[in-house]
Design a protein around this motif. Structure first.
Motif, PDB file in Angstrom:
ATOM      1  N   SER A  40     -45.623  -1.533 -21.218  1.00  0.00           N
ATOM      2  CA  SER A  40     -44.534  -1.082 -22.092  1.00  0.00           C
ATOM      3  C   SER A  40     -44.061   0.305 -21.688  1.00  0.00           C
ATOM      4  CB  SER A  40     -45.006  -1.062 -23.551  1.00  0.00           C
ATOM      5  OG  SER A  40     -45.195  -2.369 -24.045  1.00  0.00           O
ATOM      6  N   ALA A  41     -44.999   1.208 -21.417  1.00  0.00           N
ATOM      7  CA  ALA A  41     -44.645   2.580 -21.057  1.00  0.00           C
ATOM      8  C   ALA A  41     -43.880   2.620 -19.742  1.00  0.00           C
ATOM      9  CB  ALA A  41     -45.904   3.440 -20.976  1.00  0.00           C
ATOM     10  N   PHE A  42     -44.325   1.857 -18.742  1.00  0.00           N
ATOM     11  CA  PHE A  42     -43.646   1.883 -17.454  1.00  0.00           C
ATOM     12  C   PHE A  42     -42.239   1.303 -17.562  1.00  0.00           C
ATOM     13  CE2 PHE A  42     -42.372   0.302 -13.326  1.00  0.00           C
ATOM     14  CZ  PHE A  42     -42.659   1.384 -12.509  1.00  0.00           C
ATOM     15  N   ASN A  43     -42.082   0.204 -18.279  1.00  0.00           N
ATOM     16  CA  ASN A  43     -40.755  -0.404 -18.417  1.00  0.00           C
ATOM     17  C   ASN A  43     -39.798   0.511 -19.166  1.00  0.00           C
ATOM     18  OD1 ASN A  43     -40.362  -3.334 -17.421  1.00  0.00           O
ATOM     19  ND2 ASN A  43     -42.437  -3.353 -18.225  1.00  0.00           N
ATOM     20  N   ALA A  44     -40.281   1.237 -20.161  1.00  0.00           N
ATOM     21  CA  ALA A  44     -39.422   2.173 -20.883  1.00  0.00           C
ATOM     22  C   ALA A  44     -38.985   3.324 -19.975  1.00  0.00           C
ATOM     23  CB  ALA A  44     -40.152   2.719 -22.109  1.00  0.00           C
ATOM     24  N   ALA A  45     -39.914   3.840 -19.196  1.00  0.00           N
ATOM     25  CA  ALA A  45     -39.574   4.943 -18.286  1.00  0.00           C
ATOM     26  C   ALA A  45     -38.612   4.482 -17.201  1.00  0.00           C
ATOM     27  CB  ALA A  45     -40.855   5.498 -17.659  1.00  0.00           C
ATOM     28  N   ASP A 247     -32.712  -1.740 -28.104  1.00  0.00           N
ATOM     29  CA  ASP A 247     -33.802  -2.706 -27.891  1.00  0.00           C
ATOM     30  C   ASP A 247     -35.088  -2.004 -27.469  1.00  0.00           C
ATOM     31  OD1 ASP A 247     -32.082  -4.762 -28.469  1.00  0.00           O
ATOM     32  OD2 ASP A 247     -31.754  -5.354 -26.384  1.00  0.00           O
ATOM     33  N   THR A 248     -34.940  -1.093 -26.496  1.00  0.00           N
ATOM     34  CA  THR A 248     -36.110  -0.374 -25.993  1.00  0.00           C
ATOM     35  C   THR A 248     -36.713   0.507 -27.083  1.00  0.00           C
ATOM     36  OG1 THR A 248     -35.193  -0.365 -23.748  1.00  0.00           O
ATOM     37  CG2 THR A 248     -36.933   1.231 -24.227  1.00  0.00           C
ATOM     38  N   LEU A 249     -35.851   1.181 -27.840  1.00  0.00           N
ATOM     39  CA  LEU A 249     -36.350   2.050 -28.914  1.00  0.00           C
ATOM     40  C   LEU A 249     -37.142   1.249 -29.937  1.00  0.00           C
ATOM     41  CD1 LEU A 249     -36.485   4.737 -30.438  1.00  0.00           C
ATOM     42  CD2 LEU A 249     -34.253   4.203 -31.437  1.00  0.00           C
ATOM     43  N   LEU A 250     -36.610   0.110 -30.347  1.00  0.00           N
ATOM     44  CA  LEU A 250     -37.317  -0.708 -31.330  1.00  0.00           C
ATOM     45  C   LEU A 250     -38.619  -1.264 -30.751  1.00  0.00           C
ATOM     46  CD1 LEU A 250     -34.312  -2.627 -32.923  1.00  0.00           C
ATOM     47  CD2 LEU A 250     -35.736  -0.896 -34.023  1.00  0.00           C
ATOM     48  N   ALA A 251     -38.577  -1.699 -29.505  1.00  0.00           N
ATOM     49  CA  ALA A 251     -39.784  -2.253 -28.890  1.00  0.00           C
ATOM     50  C   ALA A 251     -40.861  -1.187 -28.709  1.00  0.00           C
ATOM     51  CB  ALA A 251     -39.446  -2.890 -27.547  1.00  0.00           C
ATOM     52  N   MET A 252     -40.426   0.067 -28.445  1.00  0.00           N
ATOM     53  CA  MET A 252     -41.377   1.160 -28.247  1.00  0.00           C
ATOM     54  C   MET A 252     -41.700   1.897 -29.541  1.00  0.00           C
ATOM     55  SD  MET A 252     -42.461   1.284 -25.144  1.00  0.00           S
ATOM     56  CE  MET A 252     -43.151   2.945 -25.041  1.00  0.00           C
ATOM     57  N   TRP A 253     -41.137   1.490 -30.636  1.00  0.00           N
ATOM     58  CA  TRP A 253     -41.327   2.205 -31.905  1.00  0.00           C
ATOM     59  C   TRP A 253     -42.804   2.407 -32.262  1.00  0.00           C
ATOM     60  CZ3 TRP A 253     -37.299   4.164 -34.896  1.00  0.00           C
ATOM     61  CH2 TRP A 253     -37.661   4.698 -36.131  1.00  0.00           C
ATOM     62  N   PRO A 254     -43.658   1.375 -32.150  1.00  0.00           N
ATOM     63  CA  PRO A 254     -45.068   1.596 -32.503  1.00  0.00           C
ATOM     64  C   PRO A 254     -45.738   2.653 -31.635  1.00  0.00           C
ATOM     65  CG  PRO A 254     -44.581  -0.743 -32.335  1.00  0.00           C
ATOM     66  CD  PRO A 254     -43.411  -0.013 -31.742  1.00  0.00           C
ATOM     67  N   VAL A 255     -45.278   2.805 -30.381  1.00  0.00           N
ATOM     68  CA  VAL A 255     -45.880   3.785 -29.472  1.00  0.00           C
ATOM     69  C   VAL A 255     -45.271   5.161 -29.697  1.00  0.00           C
ATOM     70  CG1 VAL A 255     -46.249   4.409 -27.049  1.00  0.00           C
ATOM     71  CG2 VAL A 255     -46.361   2.002 -27.753  1.00  0.00           C
ATOM     72  N   TRP A 256     -43.950   5.237 -29.775  1.00  0.00           N
ATOM     73  CA  TRP A 256     -43.268   6.524 -29.865  1.00  0.00           C
ATOM     74  C   TRP A 256     -43.285   7.127 -31.274  1.00  0.00           C
ATOM     75  CZ3 TRP A 256     -38.212   5.108 -26.727  1.00  0.00           C
ATOM     76  CH2 TRP A 256     -38.537   5.058 -25.359  1.00  0.00           C
ATOM     77  N   ILE A 257     -43.162   6.265 -32.296  1.00  0.00           N
ATOM     78  CA  ILE A 257     -42.989   6.761 -33.662  1.00  0.00           C
ATOM     79  C   ILE A 257     -44.204   6.454 -34.528  1.00  0.00           C
ATOM     80  CG2 ILE A 257     -41.466   6.838 -35.674  1.00  0.00           C
ATOM     81  CD1 ILE A 257     -40.143   7.784 -33.068  1.00  0.00           C
ATOM     82  N   VAL A 266     -43.586  -2.425 -38.877  1.00  0.00           N
ATOM     83  CA  VAL A 266     -42.697  -2.963 -37.849  1.00  0.00           C
ATOM     84  C   VAL A 266     -43.324  -4.229 -37.273  1.00  0.00           C
ATOM     85  CG1 VAL A 266     -41.679  -0.739 -37.251  1.00  0.00           C
ATOM     86  CG2 VAL A 266     -43.737  -1.506 -36.086  1.00  0.00           C
ATOM     87  N   PRO A 267     -42.506  -5.223 -36.919  1.00  0.00           N
ATOM     88  CA  PRO A 267     -43.060  -6.466 -36.368  1.00  0.00           C
ATOM     89  C   PRO A 267     -43.448  -6.356 -34.898  1.00  0.00           C
ATOM     90  CG  PRO A 267     -40.688  -6.632 -36.520  1.00  0.00           C
ATOM     91  CD  PRO A 267     -41.056  -5.297 -37.129  1.00  0.00           C
ATOM     92  N   MET A 268     -43.136  -5.226 -34.257  1.00  0.00           N
ATOM     93  CA  MET A 268     -43.481  -5.043 -32.854  1.00  0.00           C
ATOM     94  C   MET A 268     -44.872  -4.436 -32.716  1.00  0.00           C
ATOM     95  SD  MET A 268     -40.132  -5.037 -33.408  1.00  0.00           S
ATOM     96  CE  MET A 268     -39.719  -3.341 -33.825  1.00  0.00           C
ATOM     97  N   ASP A 269     -45.390  -4.471 -31.496  1.00  0.00           N
ATOM     98  CA  ASP A 269     -46.663  -3.825 -31.227  1.00  0.00           C
ATOM     99  C   ASP A 269     -46.545  -3.063 -29.909  1.00  0.00           C
ATOM    100  OD1 ASP A 269     -46.877  -5.715 -29.176  1.00  0.00           O
ATOM    101  OD2 ASP A 269     -48.121  -7.056 -30.388  1.00  0.00           O
ATOM    102  N   ASP A 270     -47.659  -2.519 -29.426  1.00  0.00           N
ATOM    103  CA  ASP A 270     -47.589  -1.676 -28.238  1.00  0.00           C
ATOM    104  C   ASP A 270     -47.359  -2.469 -26.954  1.00  0.00           C
ATOM    105  OD1 ASP A 270     -50.083  -2.842 -27.975  1.00  0.00           O
ATOM    106  OD2 ASP A 270     -51.215  -0.981 -28.256  1.00  0.00           O
ATOM    107  N   ALA A 271     -47.360  -3.801 -27.028  1.00  0.00           N
ATOM    108  CA  ALA A 271     -47.058  -4.631 -25.854  1.00  0.00           C
ATOM    109  C   ALA A 271     -45.619  -5.151 -25.861  1.00  0.00           C
ATOM    110  CB  ALA A 271     -48.020  -5.814 -25.796  1.00  0.00           C
ATOM    111  N   SER A 272     -44.872  -4.891 -26.913  1.00  0.00           N
ATOM    112  CA  SER A 272     -43.547  -5.506 -27.073  1.00  0.00           C
ATOM    113  C   SER A 272     -42.595  -5.138 -25.944  1.00  0.00           C
ATOM    114  CB  SER A 272     -42.937  -5.091 -28.420  1.00  0.00           C
ATOM    115  OG  SER A 272     -43.664  -5.634 -29.499  1.00  0.00           O
ATOM    116  N   ASN A 273     -42.611  -3.880 -25.528  1.00  0.00           N
ATOM    117  CA  ASN A 273     -41.639  -3.486 -24.502  1.00  0.00           C
ATOM    118  C   ASN A 273     -42.006  -4.035 -23.122  1.00  0.00           C
ATOM    119  OD1 ASN A 273     -39.140  -1.931 -24.091  1.00  0.00           O
ATOM    120  ND2 ASN A 273     -40.394  -0.759 -22.658  1.00  0.00           N
ATOM    121  N   ALA A 274     -43.282  -4.300 -22.882  1.00  0.00           N
ATOM    122  CA  ALA A 274     -43.656  -4.960 -21.630  1.00  0.00           C
ATOM    123  C   ALA A 274     -43.071  -6.367 -21.589  1.00  0.00           C
ATOM    124  CB  ALA A 274     -45.172  -5.005 -21.493  1.00  0.00           C
TER     125      ALA A 274
END
Length: 383
Positions: A40-45, A247-257, A266-274
């Motif tokens: 998730s972190a790599f895809n966001a970056a 999309d990226t912000l919502l997917a990364m929300w559990p990690v960033w916020i 939130v229905p997402m988790d730390d793997a959502s953005n991956a």
């Protein structure tokens, strides 16, 4: 329309090759990162500089720049050279300043964070990849200059350099037994190196055709007009990119916020953005090979035909037919094979979990239905 078909074949052929390398890249990266917080972190970056590339490079700025440059290139080659030089210099200055500001903001965020390792990793990777933004934006505008000069192969092939560098580094990390964290940093550095290579290649390809200059004061009025055109085009072409950012912000929300949004879980988790990031590349394959290829090849011709409504309409209709002829079957096909495609691409040793595969299939189903529409939108917005 021989030029349109010929140029479309050139762009589509080189883009197809680059997308094949892109799929190979993702096959390797999935085996390193899978559906994990590191993925998730790599895809966001990686998405951050590419967002600005689509906005300021091959997107809205190109759509505002190429028509005027095409006209000047035909009517006043010397002024066109100064105009291109000024726009490129302004783009480098703006994106460079934006990069510095972004790095400072990310550094402040990093230093203010506590002991959350996933968030810290995400911020560090964004800091590593943010300098890619001015590189890829500049390469995209140089690609526009090359396209007006009827050189389509180099801009279309430039992503191959990026994919090869990332694949080689990822395979090296696997061979060395590096963990996902170290591999992510190494691949990010290789991505930056690829951006530098792309820029050097584009400049070398442009050198026999156009000599850039710093004596561009005569082109200020032209550049000002381009800026005025850029803003409405940004609204038209930037909407999807801002949605992608959301999309990226919502997917990364559990990690960033954190785990809640407006007081609710939130229905997402730390793997959502991956899951989101890797699956996006599957729908981008037909979109890039065919949809964007048609729009890229048709754009200079649309500019040349702008004063002839009959020729302009014929070029536009031909481009729309080509886009729809390929985009609609691509949408249907992706939707039909989504489960099998996701399983082939992302399952296996080191790949997605079963839950990740199910989620990836749902993501692809949502994106696939609009491939044809996005293909037409690229062409219609430029027209």
């Amino acid at each position: 329309m021989p030029d349109l078909e010929r140029n479309t074949r050139t762009v589509a052929g080189m883009t197809l090759l680059s997308r094949v390398f892109g799929l190979a890249r993702d096959l390797v990266l999935v085996r390193i990162f899978a559906d994990t917080p590191v993925g998730s972190a790599f895809n966001a970056a990686f998405a951050l500089p590419n967002l600005f590339r689509r906005l300021f490079g091959e997107g809205a700025l190109s759509a505002a720049f190429i028509p005027r440059y095409t006209t000047l290139h035909r009517d006043d080659p010397e002024l066109s050279r100064k105009y291109a030089s000024l726009v490129i210099a302004a783009l480098v200055a703006f994106t460079g300043a934006l990069t510095i500001a972004g790095e400072l903001a990310l550094l402040a965020w990093l230093t203010s964070e506590g002991d959350d390792p996933d968030r810290a990793l995400s911020i560090r990777l964004m800091m590593l990849l943010l300098p890619l933004m001015p590189l890829v934006c500049t390469v995209a505008i140089l690609g526009g200059v090359l396209q007006v000069n009827k050189r389509f192969a180099v801009p279309a092939a430039a992503p191959i350099v990026l994919n090869v560098c990332m694949i080689a580094t990822a395979l090296g990390a696997i061979a060395a037994g590096a963990d996902a964290h170290r591999a992510a940093h190494a691949i990010a550095l290789a991505t930056l190196a690829a951006g530098c290579i792309q820029l050097a290649w584009a400049l070398l390809a442009l050198r026999p055709l156009v000599r850039l200059t710093t004596a561009f004061t005569d082109a200020r009025d032209e550049a000002s007009q381009t800026l005025r055109r850029f803003l409405p085009v940004l609204l038209g072409m930037g909407t999807l990119q801002l949605n992608t950012l959301a999309d990226t912000l919502l997917a990364m929300w559990p990690v960033w916020i954190g785990p809640t949004l407006l007081g609710n879980p939130v229905p997402m988790d730390d793997a959502s953005n991956a899951v989101l990031g890797f699956t996006q590349r599957l729908y981008q394959f037909p979109l890039g090979v065919f949809g964007i290829a048609v729009a890229t090849a048709a754009f200079p011709q649309l500019v040349r035909d702008a004063k002839d409504p009959t020729a302009f309409g014929a070029t536009l209709v031909r481009g729309l037919r080509l886009s729809l002829f390929i985009g609609l079957p691509a949408s249907i096909g992706l939707w039909l094979v989504r489960d099998d495609l996701v399983a082939v691409m992302f399952s296996g040793a080191g790949g997605f979990s079963e839950d990740g595969l199910t989620r990836a299939s749902a993501v692809l189903a949502g994106y696939a239905l609009a491939v044809w529409a996005y293909s037409l939108n690229h062409l219609l917005t430029r027209a």
